[in-house]
Design an enzyme around this catalytic site. Structure first.
Site, PDB file in Angstrom:
ATOM      1  N   LEU A 124       9.140  10.497  28.446  1.00  0.00           N
ATOM      2  CA  LEU A 124      10.492  10.883  27.455  1.00  0.00           C
ATOM      3  C   LEU A 124      10.347   8.995  27.679  1.00  0.00           C
ATOM      4  CD1 LEU A 124      13.715  11.906  25.530  1.00  0.00           C
ATOM      5  CD2 LEU A 124      13.336   9.700  27.206  1.00  0.00           C
ATOM      6  N   SER A 168      19.120   1.164  32.197  1.00  0.00           N
ATOM      7  CA  SER A 168      18.492  -0.136  30.864  1.00  0.00           C
ATOM      8  C   SER A 168      19.052  -1.936  31.896  1.00  0.00           C
ATOM      9  CB  SER A 168      18.965  -0.900  30.001  1.00  0.00           C
ATOM     10  OG  SER A 168      18.109   0.954  28.751  1.00  0.00           O
ATOM     11  N   ARG A 219      27.027  -0.547  32.129  1.00  0.00           N
ATOM     12  CA  ARG A 219      26.015  -0.516  32.515  1.00  0.00           C
ATOM     13  C   ARG A 219      24.886  -1.657  31.513  1.00  0.00           C
ATOM     14  NH1 ARG A 219      26.947   4.691  30.430  1.00  0.00           N
ATOM     15  NH2 ARG A 219      26.530   4.960  28.058  1.00  0.00           N
ATOM     16  N   ASP A 264      15.022   2.734  25.729  1.00  0.00           N
ATOM     17  CA  ASP A 264      15.199   1.526  25.171  1.00  0.00           C
ATOM     18  C   ASP A 264      14.453   0.463  26.169  1.00  0.00           C
ATOM     19  OD1 ASP A 264      17.739   3.194  24.986  1.00  0.00           O
ATOM     20  OD2 ASP A 264      18.248   2.003  26.734  1.00  0.00           O
TER      21      ASP A 264
END
Ligand code: FRU
Length: 462
Positions: free
Chosen positions: A37, A100, A158, A40
């Site tokens: 998978l 990310s 985050r 971002d």
């Protein structure tokens, strides 16, 4: 530990390589995971002339999990090389995912900032903003956490995005207040290793905004045409007219950011995309000063697990790179010029039907009354007086679903089709519809019907 994880991921790629590359829905000119998978885009940068795109990646499953950073490089944003895995979640501070983040260049080195995600057995979360540094842009040395969670926010904290202004470094982080409101927090640093909080700059309940979601992910603060623009992906908005029909949103606020007083005066939120599959966009400024955006051409919703590529052990892709411009307070998005290199077999189409799977269509309207375009009998774009509607089948239920957007008139459509994706740019990027769709691979027919006069040009891409 790192080496073992990385070797395990490479084995996973080998194991499923044939299945993945033979999938009829594999895309021709979009970045995709070699297995597993992708979500971002991360760490976008042009470093020493070379474009780098990193991405959130779970090599071991077509579901979310402990993310790695996969890595591609390119000289032109058209031809890409798959690079060695950049980050694997091997250390205590990132054991449940290298989440990310972004990239900057300093002293000729590439600095990656990312979120170390940790979940304790009882479900409590920890978050660490981490740094990894590279001399060559390919091999990264981890320096561990450089910023701890301030006590005013929950562990939903985050996605650091870092930039430089004058002699200072700045970072925005997506966050949640203790009373569960989504916000963006600004930090500053002199040396990239020591960070101090400046304060929240925007969020739900701030700057005249009402309730606006319980968490804001993936903030990005950029400068476009004299304005400061905050891109962000809020979670928890309710549908409102034609707006906010996806589970989560991505959009922007335009205004003026005063870094001294930590005040961001901004206007309303505008969605960046009006289709189904667009989330967590990130931008970078290339060496010639253009601002370029990539987004995840997907979203975490309940349809995600039903994408037909999952049987072949991969899911999701990134959008094409899009150049941003700000005009009259609105962001316009256009496919980057470089993508013209993909064009071949130019044809001015006669009539209202053409054929293809992976191609670009340019439709110039002399007259545009109501019309409908059918994409391989699986997705439909309709224009009716002042409204565009894109219809496709829900991956889970198979029922048609729609996304709509008001546009007073249409003069031009630029459509980039790939085997299982559509990116439709209306009137030079005034609005964009991005969607995955999964047509019968044998069906290659595109048709336009309606009260229209137009010329359309077609190129195969690849
Ligand atoms: C957005 C996001 C980020 C997070 C990452 C984890 O899609 O939830 O907030 O860092 O994905 O993969």
């Amino acid at each position: 530990m790192t080496e073992i994880l990385i070797q395990k991921a490479y084995k996973e790629i080998e194991k499923y390589r044939n299945k993945v590359i033979n999938d009829p829905y594999r895309l021709d000119y979009h970045l995709m995971p070699p297995v597993g998978l992708l979500n971002d885009p991360n760490g976008l940068i042009q470093f020493k002339g070379v474009y780098h795109v990193f991405y959130q990646w779970n090599p071991f499953d077509t579901a979310h999990g402990a993310k790695f950073w996969g890595h591609f490089t390119s000289e032109d944003m058209v031809h890409w090389r798959e690079e060695p895995i950049a980050l694997a979640p091997s250390e205590w501070y990132e054991i449940n995912g290298c989440y990310s983040g972004s990239a900057v260049e300093a002293d000729g080195k590439l600095y990656l900032f990312y979120t170390g995600n940790v979940k304790q057995e009882d479900g409590t979360r920890e978050t660490y903003q981490c740094l990894a540094v590279s001399e060559d842009g390919i091999h990264f040395e981890k320096h561990g956490p450089v910023l701890r969670l301030p006590e005013q926010y929950t562990a939903h904290f985050r996605d650091p995005k870092v930039w430089k202004k004058d002699e200072n470094w700045y970072m925005v982080v997506g966050a949640q207040t203790l009373d569960e409101k989504g916000i963006v927090v600004l930090f500053h640093s002199k040396d990239l290793y020591h960070w101090e909080e400046a304060g929240p700059i925007a969020g739900s309940g701030m700057n005249g905004l009402e309730d606006f979601g319980y968490m804001w992910e993936c903030p990005d603060l950029i400068h476009l045409n004299g304005k400061d623009v905050l891109l962000v992906s809020p979670q928890g908005l309710e549908p409102d007219g034609d707006f906010y029909h996806n589970l989560f949103q991505s959009g922007y606020f335009t205004g003026e950011l005063d870094l001294e007083s930590v005040k961001f005066q901004h206007g309303p939120f505008t969605e960046l995309d009006r289709g189904f599959d667009f989330y967590a966009p990130q931008t970078f400024t290339n060496e010639s000063g253009r601002t370029i955006l990539y987004a995840w051409m997907g979203i975490t919703d309940e349809q995600e697990a039903y994408q037909p590529t999952i049987v072949n052990h991969w899911v999701h892709a990134l959008t094409i790179p899009r150049e941003l411009e700000l005009q009259h307070g609105k962001i316009l998005q256009k496919p980057v010029e470089e993508l013209k290199k993909l064009r071949k077999d130019q044809e001015v189409v006669e009539g209202n039907i053409c054929e293809g799977i992976s191609m670009e269509l340019l439709v110039d309207f002399e007259k545009a009354g109501p019309f409908e375009i059918s994409f391989r009998n699986e997705a439909y774009l309709k224009f009716d007086s002042d409204k565009f509607t894109l219809k496709r089948r829900n991956f889970k239920t198979g029922e048609f679903e729609k996304r709509s957007c008001k546009i007073a008139s249409v003069s031009k459509l630029q459509i980039l089709m790939d085997h299982s994706s559509l990116e439709i740019f209306v009137n030079d990027g005034e609005e964009v519809f991005t969607a995955r769709y999964f047509p019968n691979p044998e069906d290659v027919t595109i048709s336009i019907q309606g009260d229209v006069e137009f010329t359309w040009t077609k190129w195969n891409l690849g």
